[in-house]
Design a protein around this motif. Structure first.
Motif, mmCIF file in Angstrom:
data_model
loop_
_atom_site.group_PDB
_atom_site.id
_atom_site.type_symbol
_atom_site.label_atom_id
_atom_site.label_comp_id
_atom_site.label_asym_id
_atom_site.label_seq_id
_atom_site.Cartn_x
_atom_site.Cartn_y
_atom_site.Cartn_z
ATOM 1 N N ALA A 85 5.440 -12.162 -21.362
ATOM 2 C CA ALA A 85 6.842 -12.465 -21.072
ATOM 3 C C ALA A 85 6.897 -13.418 -19.895
ATOM 4 C CB ALA A 85 7.618 -11.189 -20.749
ATOM 5 N N ALA A 86 7.867 -14.334 -19.942
ATOM 6 C CA ALA A 86 8.046 -15.282 -18.850
ATOM 7 C C ALA A 86 9.469 -15.799 -18.854
ATOM 8 C CB ALA A 86 7.070 -16.452 -18.963
ATOM 9 N N SER A 87 9.950 -16.178 -17.684
ATOM 10 C CA SER A 87 11.266 -16.804 -17.590
ATOM 11 C C SER A 87 11.200 -18.013 -16.685
ATOM 12 C CB SER A 87 12.318 -15.816 -17.075
ATOM 13 O OG SER A 87 12.065 -15.473 -15.724
ATOM 14 N N LEU A 88 11.986 -19.023 -17.033
ATOM 15 C CA LEU A 88 12.115 -20.233 -16.233
ATOM 16 C C LEU A 88 13.589 -20.421 -15.915
ATOM 17 C CD1 LEU A 88 9.639 -20.706 -18.339
ATOM 18 C CD2 LEU A 88 9.767 -23.056 -17.549
ATOM 19 N N TYR A 89 13.927 -20.402 -14.646
ATOM 20 C CA TYR A 89 15.290 -20.685 -14.203
ATOM 21 C C TYR A 89 15.293 -22.092 -13.626
ATOM 22 C CZ TYR A 89 19.641 -20.566 -11.587
ATOM 23 O OH TYR A 89 20.895 -20.861 -11.097
ATOM 24 N N ILE A 90 16.065 -22.994 -14.240
ATOM 25 C CA ILE A 90 15.994 -24.409 -13.912
ATOM 26 C C ILE A 90 16.983 -24.757 -12.803
ATOM 27 C CG2 ILE A 90 16.199 -26.751 -14.820
ATOM 28 C CD1 ILE A 90 15.481 -25.574 -17.579
ATOM 29 N N MET A 140 18.242 -21.442 -18.585
ATOM 30 C CA MET A 140 17.061 -20.581 -18.516
ATOM 31 C C MET A 140 16.305 -20.640 -19.833
ATOM 32 S SD MET A 140 18.591 -17.203 -16.583
ATOM 33 C CE MET A 140 16.949 -16.461 -16.438
ATOM 34 N N ILE A 141 14.995 -20.475 -19.737
ATOM 35 C CA ILE A 141 14.144 -20.319 -20.911
ATOM 36 C C ILE A 141 13.367 -19.033 -20.718
ATOM 37 C CG2 ILE A 141 12.278 -21.285 -22.298
ATOM 38 C CD1 ILE A 141 13.065 -24.044 -21.173
ATOM 39 N N VAL A 142 13.489 -18.110 -21.668
ATOM 40 C CA VAL A 142 12.790 -16.835 -21.598
ATOM 41 C C VAL A 142 11.889 -16.712 -22.820
ATOM 42 C CG1 VAL A 142 13.045 -14.319 -21.675
ATOM 43 C CG2 VAL A 142 14.580 -15.696 -20.250
ATOM 44 N N ASP A 153 8.781 -6.181 -13.405
ATOM 45 C CA ASP A 153 8.862 -5.452 -14.666
ATOM 46 C C ASP A 153 9.504 -6.324 -15.739
ATOM 47 O OD1 ASP A 153 11.698 -5.283 -14.441
ATOM 48 O OD2 ASP A 153 11.520 -3.426 -13.301
ATOM 49 N N ALA A 154 9.442 -5.844 -16.980
ATOM 50 C CA ALA A 154 9.886 -6.644 -18.115
ATOM 51 C C ALA A 154 11.373 -6.959 -18.044
ATOM 52 C CB ALA A 154 9.555 -5.919 -19.419
ATOM 53 N N ASP A 155 12.189 -5.985 -17.614
ATOM 54 C CA ASP A 155 13.636 -6.219 -17.534
ATOM 55 C C ASP A 155 13.961 -7.336 -16.550
ATOM 56 O OD1 ASP A 155 14.122 -4.234 -19.371
ATOM 57 O OD2 ASP A 155 14.585 -2.699 -17.875
ATOM 58 N N GLU A 156 13.244 -7.370 -15.436
ATOM 59 C CA GLU A 156 13.474 -8.399 -14.431
ATOM 60 C C GLU A 156 13.098 -9.777 -14.958
ATOM 61 O OE1 GLU A 156 12.391 -9.164 -9.693
ATOM 62 O OE2 GLU A 156 11.396 -7.566 -10.831
ATOM 63 N N VAL A 157 11.970 -9.849 -15.644
ATOM 64 C CA VAL A 157 11.474 -11.127 -16.118
ATOM 65 C C VAL A 157 12.315 -11.672 -17.268
ATOM 66 C CG1 VAL A 157 9.508 -12.268 -17.247
ATOM 67 C CG2 VAL A 157 9.129 -10.724 -15.322
ATOM 68 N N THR A 158 12.813 -10.799 -18.141
ATOM 69 C CA THR A 158 13.489 -11.258 -19.359
ATOM 70 C C THR A 158 15.013 -11.234 -19.262
ATOM 71 O OG1 THR A 158 13.446 -9.032 -20.338
ATOM 72 C CG2 THR A 158 11.549 -10.476 -20.760
ATOM 73 N N TRP A 159 15.560 -11.002 -18.067
ATOM 74 C CA TRP A 159 17.012 -10.894 -17.914
ATOM 75 C C TRP A 159 17.731 -12.171 -18.326
ATOM 76 C CZ3 TRP A 159 20.637 -13.713 -15.245
ATOM 77 C CH2 TRP A 159 21.922 -13.163 -15.176
ATOM 78 N N LEU A 160 18.816 -11.984 -19.073
ATOM 79 C CA LEU A 160 19.765 -13.044 -19.391
ATOM 80 C C LEU A 160 21.169 -12.442 -19.305
ATOM 81 C CD1 LEU A 160 18.043 -14.767 -22.448
ATOM 82 C CD2 LEU A 160 18.451 -15.808 -20.210
ATOM 83 N N PRO A 161 22.219 -13.257 -19.083
ATOM 84 C CA PRO A 161 23.582 -12.703 -18.957
ATOM 85 C C PRO A 161 23.986 -11.872 -20.168
ATOM 86 C CG PRO A 161 23.531 -14.984 -18.234
ATOM 87 C CD PRO A 161 22.188 -14.706 -18.844
ATOM 88 N N ASP A 162 24.532 -10.690 -19.905
ATOM 89 C CA ASP A 162 24.911 -9.769 -20.977
ATOM 90 C C ASP A 162 26.039 -10.310 -21.848
ATOM 91 O OD1 ASP A 162 23.036 -7.940 -20.117
ATOM 92 O OD2 ASP A 162 24.449 -6.858 -18.827
ATOM 93 N N ASP A 163 26.898 -11.158 -21.281
ATOM 94 C CA ASP A 163 28.074 -11.617 -22.031
ATOM 95 C C ASP A 163 27.835 -12.919 -22.790
ATOM 96 O OD1 ASP A 163 27.867 -13.262 -19.841
ATOM 97 O OD2 ASP A 163 29.995 -13.219 -19.327
ATOM 98 N N ALA A 164 26.583 -13.402 -22.818
ATOM 99 C CA ALA A 164 26.299 -14.662 -23.504
ATOM 100 C C ALA A 164 26.372 -14.481 -25.019
ATOM 101 C CB ALA A 164 24.914 -15.168 -23.119
ATOM 102 N N GLU A 165 26.898 -15.498 -25.700
ATOM 103 C CA GLU A 165 26.903 -15.509 -27.161
ATOM 104 C C GLU A 165 25.478 -15.761 -27.660
ATOM 105 O OE1 GLU A 165 28.845 -18.024 -30.921
ATOM 106 O OE2 GLU A 165 29.151 -18.699 -28.839
#
Length: 237
Positions: free
Chosen positions: A81-86, A96-98, A219-231
């Motif tokens: 798992a990985a995330s990129l916040y631009i 973001m790219i997760v 942890d995985a939740d921290e790394v893969t977080w994205l806004p809950d209200d996104a379509e």
């Protein structure tokens, strides 16, 4: 343009490359053969749980224009798992790219949408790379550049020991990336800098790693977080 830049950033994250400063003298060291260096990197990757850093540098568009890059990266390679916040370039700011397993989730801030792709789908990265063929979310650069021709280009004496520059030549003549160079600090076997070239002399990306933190308990939740209200837009085939 945006898709190509996103792909370039993913390549950089997969390689886990770059550094703020390379401290080296003109003194040269005999060093290890490339096979031994890659073995050390593999062993270091196997010990790694998580990694965080800021990727800084530049990529260049088809006209050769320099585009600043600043990306916050979090990764847990074992999941993977990985995330990129631009942060930069401005055109992609707050996107973001997760990457989670075999999925790529592209979040667009302006529309508040998440597009989900299969990792092997070239559209996941704007057509720049062939998905999973270019990704290995760890520090095992031998795996990232598996199938490329690898050699030690130089060994310099750094402040804490040998600093290696490896060169990887792409054997696929039709690939976007012609070759890459990676700078590696033998004191901890972590990559410091990545440069990508679209042909023998044309620079495509020059990227450095800042504020490196390893094994801090992400942890995985921290790394893969994205806004809950996104379509959510499912682009998987």
């Amino acid at each position: 343009m945006v898709g190509g830049l996103a792909g370039a950033l993913l390549v950089a994250a997969a390689a886990m490359a770059a550094s703020l400063l390379l401290v080296a003298t003109t003194a040269r060291s005999q060093g290890l053969p490339v096979e031994a260096v890659l073995a050390e990197l593999e062993q270091r990757a196997e010990r790694l749980h998580d990694i965080a850093f800021v990727l800084e540098g530049e990529v260049r568009d088809e006209a050769g224009q320099r585009i600043a890059v600043e990306v916050e990266v979090l990764a847990i390679p074992s999941l993977p798992a990985a995330s990129l916040y631009i942060i930069q370039p401005d055109a992609l700011a707050d996107n973001m790219i997760v990457v989670v397993g075999d999925e790529v989730r592209n979040y667009t801030f302006l529309t508040n949408q998440v597009a989900i792709y299969d990792i092997a789908d070239p559209d996941a990265f704007g057509g720049l790379v062939q998905g999973g063929d270019a990704l290995a979310l760890d520090l095992d650069l031998g795996r990232v550049f598996e199938g490329w021709d690898a050699r030690v280009e130089s060994v310099e004496q750094g402040s804490d020991g040998d600093v290696y520059t490896l060169r990887f030549d792409n054997l696929d003549a039709d690939a976007t990336i012609h070759h890459a160079t990676l700078v590696i600090d033998a004191s901890d076997w972590l990559p410091l800098r990545l440069t990508l070239y679209s042909d023998e002399s044309t620079l495509f990306a020059d990227l450095r790693l800042m504020g490196l933190s390893v094994d801090t308990g992400l942890d995985a939740d921290e790394v893969t977080w994205l806004p809950d209200d996104a379509e959510v837009l499912d682009r998987r085939r």
